[in-house]
Design a protein around this motif. Sequence first.
Motif, mmCIF file in Angstrom:
data_model
loop_
_atom_site.group_PDB
_atom_site.id
_atom_site.type_symbol
_atom_site.label_atom_id
_atom_site.label_comp_id
_atom_site.label_asym_id
_atom_site.label_seq_id
_atom_site.Cartn_x
_atom_site.Cartn_y
_atom_site.Cartn_z
ATOM 1 N N GLY A 1 0.886 -1.147 0.110
ATOM 2 C CA GLY A 1 -0.088 -0.136 0.070
ATOM 3 C C GLY A 1 0.860 1.235 -0.050
ATOM 4 O O GLY A 1 0.211 2.226 -0.176
ATOM 5 N N ASP A 2 2.096 1.083 0.183
ATOM 6 C CA ASP A 2 3.360 2.171 0.192
ATOM 7 C C ASP A 2 3.704 2.399 -1.043
ATOM 8 O O ASP A 2 3.526 1.528 -1.961
ATOM 9 N N THR A 3 3.852 3.758 -1.492
ATOM 10 C CA THR A 3 4.727 3.985 -2.756
ATOM 11 C C THR A 3 6.131 4.536 -2.519
ATOM 12 O O THR A 3 6.583 4.468 -1.545
ATOM 13 N N PHE A 4 6.806 4.045 -3.679
ATOM 14 C CA PHE A 4 8.462 4.625 -3.687
ATOM 15 C C PHE A 4 8.545 4.953 -5.161
ATOM 16 O O PHE A 4 7.869 4.572 -6.070
ATOM 17 N N THR A 5 9.414 5.844 -5.389
ATOM 18 C CA THR A 5 9.768 6.370 -6.698
ATOM 19 C C THR A 5 11.187 6.200 -7.006
ATOM 20 O O THR A 5 12.178 6.514 -6.483
ATOM 21 N N ILE A 6 11.279 5.822 -8.401
ATOM 22 C CA ILE A 6 12.647 5.711 -8.965
ATOM 23 C C ILE A 6 12.836 6.678 -10.306
ATOM 24 O O ILE A 6 11.729 6.329 -11.117
ATOM 25 N N GLY A 7 13.437 7.447 -10.389
ATOM 26 C CA GLY A 7 13.496 8.323 -11.645
ATOM 27 C C GLY A 7 12.418 9.278 -11.738
ATOM 28 O O GLY A 7 11.881 9.696 -10.514
ATOM 29 N N ASN A 8 11.364 9.169 -12.633
ATOM 30 C CA ASN A 8 10.207 9.788 -12.659
ATOM 31 C C ASN A 8 9.126 9.007 -12.300
ATOM 32 O O ASN A 8 7.974 9.314 -12.572
ATOM 33 N N THR A 9 9.184 7.640 -12.056
ATOM 34 C CA THR A 9 8.303 6.571 -11.744
ATOM 35 C C THR A 9 7.983 6.367 -10.508
ATOM 36 O O THR A 9 8.930 6.010 -9.593
ATOM 37 N N THR A 10 6.686 6.212 -10.080
ATOM 38 C CA THR A 10 6.430 5.979 -8.650
ATOM 39 C C THR A 10 5.434 4.518 -8.878
ATOM 40 O O THR A 10 4.758 4.461 -9.541
ATOM 41 N N PHE A 11 6.151 3.696 -8.082
ATOM 42 C CA PHE A 11 5.265 2.087 -7.781
ATOM 43 C C PHE A 11 4.452 2.334 -6.632
ATOM 44 O O PHE A 11 4.931 2.845 -5.553
ATOM 45 N N LEU A 12 3.337 1.641 -6.808
ATOM 46 C CA LEU A 12 2.554 1.374 -5.637
ATOM 47 C C LEU A 12 2.824 -0.100 -5.317
ATOM 48 O O LEU A 12 2.489 -1.106 -6.206
ATOM 49 N N ALA A 13 3.158 -0.494 -4.125
ATOM 50 C CA ALA A 13 3.312 -1.972 -3.862
ATOM 51 C C ALA A 13 1.679 -2.794 -3.451
ATOM 52 O O ALA A 13 1.349 -1.967 -2.665
ATOM 53 N N VAL A 14 1.495 -3.707 -4.256
ATOM 54 C CA VAL A 14 0.163 -4.035 -3.970
ATOM 55 C C VAL A 14 0.157 -5.563 -3.652
ATOM 56 O O VAL A 14 1.036 -6.237 -4.309
ATOM 57 N N VAL A 15 -0.801 -6.060 -2.615
ATOM 58 C CA VAL A 15 -0.721 -7.391 -2.395
ATOM 59 C C VAL A 15 -2.047 -7.977 -2.297
ATOM 60 O O VAL A 15 -3.112 -7.071 -2.033
#
Length: 189
Positions: free
Chosen positions: A171-185
Amino acid sequence: MKITCDSCRTIYQIADERIPSGGARANCPSCGHQIVIPGGKPQSGKSSSFLTEKSQADFGQTISYDFQQLDQDSAEISALLRKVSQEDPYLTEGVQYELKDTKTGEVFKVSESRLVLGRSGADISVNDPEVSRKHCLVRIYGDYLVIIDQDSTNGTFYMGKRVMTAKLAFGDTFTIGNTTFLAVVQGGN
């Protein structure tokens, strides 16, 4: 401050006043390896800009001063890395793990407990010119995940802070470059 590259063992001299208080990273001019430089102010206002021992280092070649300030101290980084190195990452049976690009909506299904995100040659390829070829490592430990920056050029960010490593809940997000990822389970209890 005297800094030694962990990779090639070259020793460099860096003026204390040039180092941000939160620490920094810089690339070794000899081998290109990224060096973590601890922050903090020199004691008594004095610079430790001298060597206390003889060295083979060539001080005509200086380390780059375009430091990228870290938002974590080295003790925090070491503690988390030490903790996660004591157990193997794993996926819980019956649970579907995903990383979702919050901008494009693209979903990457995760089938391995350890994977690399990057621009090319990675387990999950990200079409973003600001992402390094092998930008960060993601390790899943059942109900949480850990991200570890892989000496990327533009950094890995969690909760708005540039980090070397961080423990995330789904449910948390993290960013690499200009891309943000949402961790989903999905699934499980």
